[in-house]
Design an enzyme around this catalytic site. Structure first.
Site: not given
Ligand SMILES: NC(=O)c1ccc[n+]([C@@H]2O[C@H](COP(=O)([O-])OP(=O)(O)OC[C@H]3O[C@@H](n4cnc5c(N)ncnc54)[C@H](O)[C@@H]3O)[C@@H](O)[C@H]2O)c1
Ligand SMILES: [Zn+2]
Length: 367
Positions: A171, A257
């Site tokens: 991330d 995502h």
């Protein structure tokens, strides 16, 4: 548009700080509710409640059901109101923290993030990612206020399964590529302006820190050890990535995502694992050169992060499935439009296919 930078009021990180949470919270209110799922309540509930009570604060816990959905937010907000609490403390992973932020929007008062895994950059942001009860991405909810305090106990982070820590690294790595795309396109960041130099450079510092320390930090967490690298990477995953993505801006990786969450088969993969496939796809979409893309894939493999669609549950995806992902990623509201060129759904579909092939090829070298 103005340059805007926003952040939480304070950030505290260290070994054992969970036992001192009361001293950091006592200026924020008087009646606290700790929101966490069963696993996290068993892990830290007593310590947190004891510390709050020792500081003279009222303290009780509420069990979170695991999904940051509208119905769960309503249920918890009603319970917080009923207790007359003026401090909501979210503890756990991204979903628990996002739920606590949404609850505070309803109830007012102060909000504290206490991540017990360094798995995402959710702890510092003033937004929640909202899902259906079935776990599909629905929307972002944005708030005027950031968490009043973010408190991270590195001993708890190092004791948690390393998969969470690796996911947080993914991330954090995405943060730099997305902030840089936003800067190159003079796009809008997540806090309603164009990026400041601070937002952009914090994203870069996040990336540098991860490239310098991530592999040794994962070694540490695999041993449950708190080292200087574990501390540096915890800060990168949590604070630097959080400030970097919000004030620096998001772009393709997180839209991809969000698109991937449309397919049930990806639901067992963590947020960060899906984001990593999004990052590799973003690099292909941007036309980065071979060496650059392969370097990212190699670094991912060194961290045991996903580099192919099959790594995140999509074995032999059909073109129709990839088009579902690409269409969702290109929704007009999506941050993919912060890329410095026009992005269309066929471009994303083709970049997904190509990134998958790159991942397979780079992995085959290590077989
Ligand atoms: N709001 C934001 O800015 C933002 C940013 C990034 C991600 N997100 C969101 O965060 C969510 C993903 O978060 P996540 O990856 O942390 O997963 P998660 O919140 O879905 O799950 C975390 C899991 O870890 C467990 N856990 C927590 N601490 C533990 C510990 N110390 N030891 C063992 N188990 C522990 C919990 O019980 C839970 O099952 C997604 O919904 C994503 O969209 C939000
Ligand atoms: Zn993220």
């Amino acid at each position: 548009m103005s340059h805007v930078f926003k952040s939480p009021a304070s950030y505290v990180q260290g070994r054992g700080v969970a036992d001192a949470i009361g001293t950091h919270v006592d200026s924020l209110g008087s009646e606290c509710v700790l929101l966490a799922d069963k696993v996290v309540l068993d892990l830290v509930g007593d310590r947190v409640l004891d510390s709050l009570e020792a500081a003279g604060l009222g303290a009780r816990s509420l069990e979170f059901n695991g999904e940051a959905s509208e119905s769960e937010i309503e249920r918890i907000a009603a319970a917080v109101d009923e207790h007359g609490a003026d401090v909501v403390i979210g503890a756990g992973g991204g979903k628990a923290l996002d739920t606590a932020k949404a609850v505070r929007k309803e109830t007012g008062g102060a909000m504290v993030s206490m991540p017990t895994v360094a798995s995402t950059d959710a702890p510092t942001s003033a937004l929640s990612v909202i899902y259906s009860e079935a776990g599909e991405f629905q929307s972002y909810w944005f708030y005027e206020r950031h968490p009043d305090l973010v408190l991270v106990d590195t001993a708890i982070i190092a004791d948690a399964p390393a998969r969470f820590f690796r996911s947080g690294i993914a991330d954090g790595l995405a943060t730099w590529f997305e902030a840089d795309a936003t800067r190159r396109s003079a796009g809008e960041n997540v806090v309603g302006g164009t990026p400041t130099r601070a937002g952009h450079r914090l994203a870069e510092l996040c990336y540098e820190t991860l490239r310098e320390h991530a592999i040794t930090a994962v070694d540490g967490v695999e041993q449950g050890a708190v080292t200087e690298s574990v501390s540096a990477v915890t800060e990168a995953n949590t604070l630097l990535s959080g400030l970097g993505f919000e004030s620096g801006g998001l772009a393709a990786a997180h839209s991809i995502h969000n698109g991937l969450t449309q397919l049930d088969a990806t639901h067992h993969a963590t947020h960060g694992e899906k984001v990593n496939v999004g990052t590799l796809t973003q690099l292909v979409l941007e036309g980065r050169d071979d060496a650059f893309i392969e370097d990212y894939a190699e670094f991912s493999l060194a961290l045991s992060l996903p580099v192919t669609l099959s790594d995140i549950g999509l074995d032999d995806p059909t073109t129709a499935q990839l088009e579902t992902v690409a269409n969702a990623a290109c929704d007009p509201e999506e941050t993919i439009h912060n890329e410095p060129f026009e992005v269309t759904s066929p471009m994303v579909r083709d970049a997904l296919k190509t990134a998958d092939r790159v991942g397979q090829r780079v992995r085959a070298r290590h077989a």
